[in-house]
Design a protein around this motif. Structure first.
Motif, PDB file in Angstrom:
ATOM      1  N   ASP A   1      -8.059  65.995  19.894  1.00 40.83           N
ATOM      2  CA  ASP A   1      -7.311  67.121  19.325  1.00 40.83           C
ATOM      3  C   ASP A   1      -6.623  67.892  20.450  1.00 40.83           C
TER       4      ASP A   1
ATOM      5  N   ASP B   1      -2.837  73.157  15.113  1.00 32.96           N
ATOM      6  CA  ASP B   1      -4.199  72.964  15.622  1.00 32.96           C
ATOM      7  C   ASP B   1      -5.244  73.038  14.505  1.00 32.96           C
ATOM      8  N   ALA B   2      -4.845  73.489  13.339  1.00 36.31           N
ATOM      9  CA  ALA B   2      -5.776  73.478  12.202  1.00 36.31           C
ATOM     10  C   ALA B   2      -5.554  72.190  11.415  1.00 36.31           C
ATOM     11  N   GLU B   3      -5.698  71.061  12.129  1.00 32.77           N
ATOM     12  CA  GLU B   3      -5.353  69.745  11.575  1.00 32.77           C
ATOM     13  C   GLU B   3      -6.480  69.117  10.765  1.00 32.77           C
TER      14      GLU B   3
ATOM     15  N   ASN C   1      -4.643  63.835  16.967  1.00 35.16           N
ATOM     16  CA  ASN C   1      -3.686  64.945  16.840  1.00 35.16           C
ATOM     17  C   ASN C   1      -2.905  65.034  18.154  1.00 35.16           C
TER      18      ASN C   1
HETATM   19 ZN    ZN Z   1      -7.316  71.569  16.087  1.00 40.44          ZN
END
Ligand code: ZN
Ligand code: BES
Ligand code: ZN
Length: 465
Positions: free
Chosen positions: A237, A314-316, A287
């Motif tokens: 990530d 980033d809120a994947e 990500n």
């Molecule tokens: Zn993230």
């Protein structure tokens, strides 16, 4: 590929020559623990042993060889204390040992062996490690063995760096797990994700050189209760275009910790042949950042049908999970459990050791709490606080995947996920950390299995009623 470090290396057959290990509370030791001779006591005291938590004292016999081991367990009353002797598995010299019974404690082969194995674990794939480990002797407890195997598998998967644990390697490990239990696997990857309606999995993973994919395993009799496990398998990530600062990115090989945990749990369930119809779904993506990466402000389609405004790339994890949960939900499972290293907020609230979980199902929560205490695997329920749903409002899409202001970050992430679960009879979400940041008696620094020993214990009790 050397996944699944074998916990059996920490066990040995029952042996009369095994050195006794005495687990002593401080007060037991100060009351002149009955099994110890005057000379033993004098030795222990003069070497500074007092019975405090984690203290070890090697006691020699008349011939100067190791005769017994004293191990301090402090008050012996805190959560998880029966696991403390785990440390011995990586600190004692190689040889055969047994845990002494008698006045001090009752033997519990399950906990005794599981703790020993967990403490002895080390991740050796990238280094030569030829030295022998101390072995705990006795009849192996089947649940201790299979739980240790699950934990080791999970830890190995997380510890493997992203260079060797991308979506492809995670798929290979998933297939290996399925093969060893004769489970069926289906994989949907790359542009097929668009054709088969996994738009969010595709959007998150498309910037990586390794195609994003949904891994889907089925096992067991179709007539048995349906249990579906869903895992966040973000193999690295970066944060995407909302790139993480270096210090936050450093550990992000562990962002497939949810997948690693459900795979470890699946091993335990299948190895024990629990009477369930098991399904395991993993969203395996990286990500990454590239010209085709998804962006803040984009509006994504979803498998479930609603549109999602991207507030932060980033809120994947919740995006990947959303499509995977929707897939699992379509089958109307009796129980659906998802696990994910989903938010930093969960860590702020609970610290690295306690795994928060969310569910509407009070019976599930109570049963899990009991199992958590029994197997010393800490979990804590947090609320699916409905009024916070309004924090996920969007002016341009049906929903935003993050809350404005970031209040209650773990709760709002759980609420976002809840929107993809409609038909499952019961659902629970675990926002785990998946990592041990500083050495514990039962674990070295590195990837960690969390909540899956408790979940296995609970599922076993429920299905054997
Ligand atoms: Zn993230
Ligand atoms: N993988 C992270 C969450 C995470 C970070 C777990 C550190 C454990 C340790 C996740 O994808 C993430 O970055 N979440 C963001 C969400 C935010 C942008 C709304 C977070 O928690 O900061
Ligand atoms: Zn993440």
């Amino acid at each position: 590929m050397h996944l699944n470090t074998d916990p059996m290396r920490h066990f040995g057959r029952t042996s009369s020559s095994a050195t006794a290990v005495h687990l002593l509370t401080k007060s037991q030791f100060s009351k002149n623990a009955p099994d110890l001779s005057k000379a033993d006591l004098a030795w222990a005291k003069s070497t500074g042993f007092s019975g405090s938590k984690g203290q070890t004292c090697l006691v020699p016999g008349d011939n100067g060889k190791l005769a017994k081991v004293l191990f301090g367990i402090g008050s012996g009353n805190d959560f998880g204390d029966p696991m403390l002797h785990a440390k011995l598995a990586r600190t004692l010299p190689a040889g055969k040992y047994r845990l002494a019974e008698g006045d001090h404690r009752e033997a519990n082969p399950l906990i005794d062996q599981l703790a020993w194995a967990m403490g002895g674990y080390s991740f050796d794939r990238y280094r030569d490690r030829k030295h022998k480990t101390p072995a705990l002797c006795g009849k192996t407890n089947a649940d201790a063995r299979r739980m240790a195997e699950g934990v080791f598998f999970t830890r190995d998967l997380i510890n493997t760096p992203a260079s060797d644990m991308g979506p492809e390697a995670l798929e290979a490990a998933f297939r290996q797990l399925a093969k060893s239990h004769a489970a069926r696997v289906r994989v949907i990857k790359g542009d097929n994700l668009l054709k088969q309606n996994f738009p969010m999995v595709h959007a998150v993973g498309r910037a990586s050189s390794q195609a994003p994919r949904v891994l889907d395993m089925s096992w067991g009799k179709p007539s048995h209760p349906k249990i579906t496990l869903v895992g966040k398998g973000v193999t690295f990530d970066t944060g995407g275009l909302n790139i993480k600062p270096g210090s936050s990115m450093a550990l992000m090989k562990k962002d497939m910790g949810g997948a690693a945990n459900v795979m470890g749990l699946a091993h335990m369930i299948m190895d024990a042949k629990l009477p369930v119809r098991l399904r395991v779904i993993v969203g395996a993506v990286e990500n990454a950042i590239s010209g085709n990466a998804f962006r803040p402000g984009d509006i994504l389609q979803t498998r479930k049908g609603m549109t999602v405004e991207i507030g932060n790339t980033d809120a994947e994890g919740r995006l990947v999970l959303g499509d995977c949960l929707a897939l699992g939900d379509e089958q109307k499972p009796d129980l659906m459990i998802d696990m994910a290293t989903l938010t930093g907020a969960a860590r702020v609230a609970m610290g690295p050791e306690v795994s928060p979980f969310y569910t509407h199902d009070d019976d599930f929560a109570h049963a899990l709490d009991a199992a958590s205490n029994e197997i010393h695997d800490p979990v804590w329920r947090l609320p699916l606080w409905q009024p916070y749903q309004s924090m996920l409002g969007s002016k341009v899409a049906d929903v935003n995947h993050i809350s404005i202001g970031g209040f209650g970050g773990s709760i709002t992430a759980a609420l976002f996920l809840s929107r993809f679960v409609e038909h499952a009879k019961s659902w629970a979400h675990f926002d785990i950390y998946g990592w041990v940041p500083s050495e514990k008696l039962w674990a070295p620094v590195g990837g960690e299995a969390q909540a899956i020993r408790a979940l296995y214990t609970m599922l076993k009790a429920r299905t054997s009623r």
